[in-house]
Design a protein around this motif. Structure first.
Motif, PDB file in Angstrom:
ATOM      1  N   LYS A   1       0.842  -1.198   0.000  1.00  0.00           N
ATOM      2  CA  LYS A   1       0.000   0.000   0.000  1.00  0.00           C
ATOM      3  C   LYS A   1       0.880   1.252   0.000  1.00  0.00           C
ATOM      4  CE  LYS A   1      -3.746   2.259   2.530  1.00  0.00           C
ATOM      5  NZ  LYS A   1      -3.078   3.564   2.509  1.00  0.00           N
ATOM      6  N   ASN A   2       1.948   1.229   0.831  1.00  0.00           N
ATOM      7  CA  ASN A   2       2.846   2.379   0.849  1.00  0.00           C
ATOM      8  C   ASN A   2       3.504   2.580  -0.513  1.00  0.00           C
ATOM      9  OD1 ASN A   2       2.274   2.844   3.537  1.00  0.00           O
ATOM     10  ND2 ASN A   2       4.017   1.663   4.294  1.00  0.00           N
ATOM     11  N   ALA A   3       3.898   1.445  -1.130  1.00  0.00           N
ATOM     12  CA  ALA A   3       4.506   1.540  -2.462  1.00  0.00           C
ATOM     13  C   ALA A   3       3.517   2.135  -3.458  1.00  0.00           C
ATOM     14  CB  ALA A   3       4.978   0.158  -2.932  1.00  0.00           C
TER      15      ALA A   3
ATOM     16  N   LYS B   1       4.051   9.696  -9.448  1.00  0.00           N
ATOM     17  CA  LYS B   1       3.297  10.022 -10.655  1.00  0.00           C
ATOM     18  C   LYS B   1       2.878  11.482 -10.644  1.00  0.00           C
ATOM     19  CE  LYS B   1      -0.795   8.635 -13.281  1.00  0.00           C
ATOM     20  NZ  LYS B   1      -1.975   7.729 -13.308  1.00  0.00           N
ATOM     21  N   THR B   2       2.386  11.929  -9.468  1.00  0.00           N
ATOM     22  CA  THR B   2       1.991  13.335  -9.343  1.00  0.00           C
ATOM     23  C   THR B   2       3.207  14.240  -9.510  1.00  0.00           C
ATOM     24  OG1 THR B   2       0.236  12.669  -7.807  1.00  0.00           O
ATOM     25  CG2 THR B   2       0.858  14.992  -7.826  1.00  0.00           C
ATOM     26  N   ALA B   3       4.343  13.810  -8.890  1.00  0.00           N
ATOM     27  CA  ALA B   3       5.561  14.616  -9.013  1.00  0.00           C
ATOM     28  C   ALA B   3       6.029  14.689 -10.466  1.00  0.00           C
ATOM     29  CB  ALA B   3       6.664  14.028  -8.135  1.00  0.00           C
ATOM     30  N   ASN B   4       5.928  13.552 -11.178  1.00  0.00           N
ATOM     31  CA  ASN B   4       6.314  13.557 -12.604  1.00  0.00           C
ATOM     32  C   ASN B   4       5.412  14.464 -13.415  1.00  0.00           C
ATOM     33  OD1 ASN B   4       8.412  11.760 -12.166  1.00  0.00           O
ATOM     34  ND2 ASN B   4       7.156   9.952 -12.567  1.00  0.00           N
TER      35      ASN B   4
END
Length: 454
Positions: free
Chosen positions: A311-313, A321-324
């Protein structure tokens, strides 16, 4: 050989509370006179804690709640419907005599496990072991829920009952219990608990008589015993001895009787050794099973941790993904910013060029007043004021807007024609005449219109 016992009886909803009071020994007055009330506190349940019926809930309410949860139909349950089947599970008295209390409990736990795996632990509201009667036995209730339906007829049909009688003893044997199933295809019917208790005294008497008969059974034929004779040295003179055979108080068997007795003793010994080996093997298997259960708990714990890491992964993946996406937007904005910077730089260059040209225009206008011999007609007073106003406005604008004091100074102190303006003048000069002559001619012809207009 002992046999497995598993008898079933059906109950309606109105009957289960009375059944529960009897099985849980909630009264000291029983129709069964064999119940030793003083031992009733030794009765126990083998149902795991998570499936146990709460003590403040009646058996009737507990069954109703389970049926409500397990049924897929929303229709009301019929009043005469079978809501519970009670199984009496056990074996004969001789079987339990060879077991310790701990082994007896293990036997009933194994029996419960088989039914729980087959019909669902959530459908077994109780499994109570009674040790306050002559022979230990277990009363176990099974709610007949199958595939979302409440139907004892569908769940416990003839084929299923045959399967129980065949597979249940085999399971107990696989757990190293020395037990067999009843005779296959036998026409003997099973006795109910009440019927069995009626004939139990007679069966006990027959068993005791059989034990007495066996006590009189001789392992060997005493008439076949022979006295033991051993050699012994007897002194017959001062220096002489003779060997004589003297009978002792012991007796010996004939070869035939010896072989017969040895065979019987060997059989008994082999059985005891085998039984001890089985119990030792069962003890080791139980220890291994306990170890495996601990390992299973450890693996479950690790699995939970892995799920947490997973879940953490997943969360980190979403963050990445958001950072990308944000990085892509930032790169896009950076690219757009570079284009804007390039456009600003281009506009700045154009603005600087325009400012330079504006300075040239203002300096050329100043030449109308601060002239040389090229101009023959002086400006009027109004023209002088206009030229000075243009020069002062341009100097002030360059100082405030352009923030270029040197450019403002050049406008105020210098007049003249830039290369561009000179080229424009040359383009308008007639090829066959002098510029100054032509200019004077035009001035005379138009009466110095430019000077007068200023």
């Amino acid at each position: 050989m002992s046999y497995a016992v598993a008898n079933m009886k059906k109950f309606k909803l109105t009957q289960v509370n009375g059944l529960g009071r009897h099985d849980e020994r909630k009264t000291d007055h029983h129709r069964n006179q064999e119940i030793d009330v003083a031992k009733s506190k030794q009765n126990y349940t083998v149902v795991p804690e998570e499936y146990c019926k709460p003590e403040n809930v009646t058996l009737q309410k507990f069954i109703q709640q389970r049926i409500f949860e397990g049924r897929s139909s929303s229709r009301a349950v019929r009043k005469d419907a079978v809501v519970l089947t009670e199984w009496v599970v056990g074996s004969d008295h001789q079987f339990f005599e060879s077991l310790t209390n701990e082994q007896t409990k293990l036997f009933f736990e194994d029996a419960y496990a088989w039914f729980a795996n087959r019909y669902g632990a959530e459908n077994i509201p109780y499994a109570t072991v009674h040790v306050d009667e002559t022979t230990p036995h277990m009363h176990m209730g099974v709610i007949p829920l199958t595939k979302g339906r409440l139907s004892a007829k569908a769940l416990f049909n003839r084929d299923e009952l045959r399967n129980v009688q065949a597979e249940f003893p085999e399971y107990l044997k696989s757990r190293f219990w020395k037990i067999e199933r009843g005779q296959k295809g036998s026409q003997h019917r099973h006795l109910s608990v009440e019927e069995y208790k009626k004939i139990a005294p007679e069966l006990q008497n027959k068993r005791e008589q059989l034990e007495k008969d066996l006590q009189g059974y001789q392992l060997i034929d005493v008439s076949q015993l022979e006295p033991e004779v051993v050699p012994q040295q007897v002194k017959t003179g001062l220096f002489k001895t003779e060997t004589k055979y003297v009978q002792t108080q012991n007796y010996i068997l004939t070869q035939k009787e010896y072989e017969r007795l040895s065979e019987r003793v060997r059989g008994i010994s082999d059985v005891r050794v085998a039984q001890e080996s089985i119990w030792e093997l069962k003890r080791r298997l139980d220890a291994k099973e306990a170890h495996l259960q601990e390992r299973e708990k450890t693996l479950d714990h690790r699995e939970d941790r892995l799920k947490g890491w997973e879940k953490n992964a997943s969360d980190y993946t979403q963050v990445f993904k958001t950072a990308n996406e944000q990085t892509a937007k930032a790169n896009k904005l950076e690219s757009e910013n570079a284009h804007l910077q390039e456009a600003i730089h281009s506009l700045s260059a154009k603005y600087s060029n325009l400012k330079t040209k504006f300075i040239h225009v203002v300096q050329a206008v100043g030449k109308l007043k601060y002239t040389d011999s090229s101009y023959r007609s002086p400006l009027t007073k109004w023209g002088n004021r206009l030229v000075d106003a243009i020069r002062n406005y341009a100097a002030k604008w360059l100082k405030e807007e352009g923030q270029d004091p040197q450019a403002a100074k050049r406008v105020k102190e210098n007049v003249g024609f830039s290369d561009g303006i000179m080229q424009g003048i040359r383009d308008q000069t007639p090829p066959d005449g002098d510029y100054h002559t032509k200019s004077r001619t035009r001035s005379n012809r138009h009466k110095n219109d430019w000077g007068r207009s200023l």
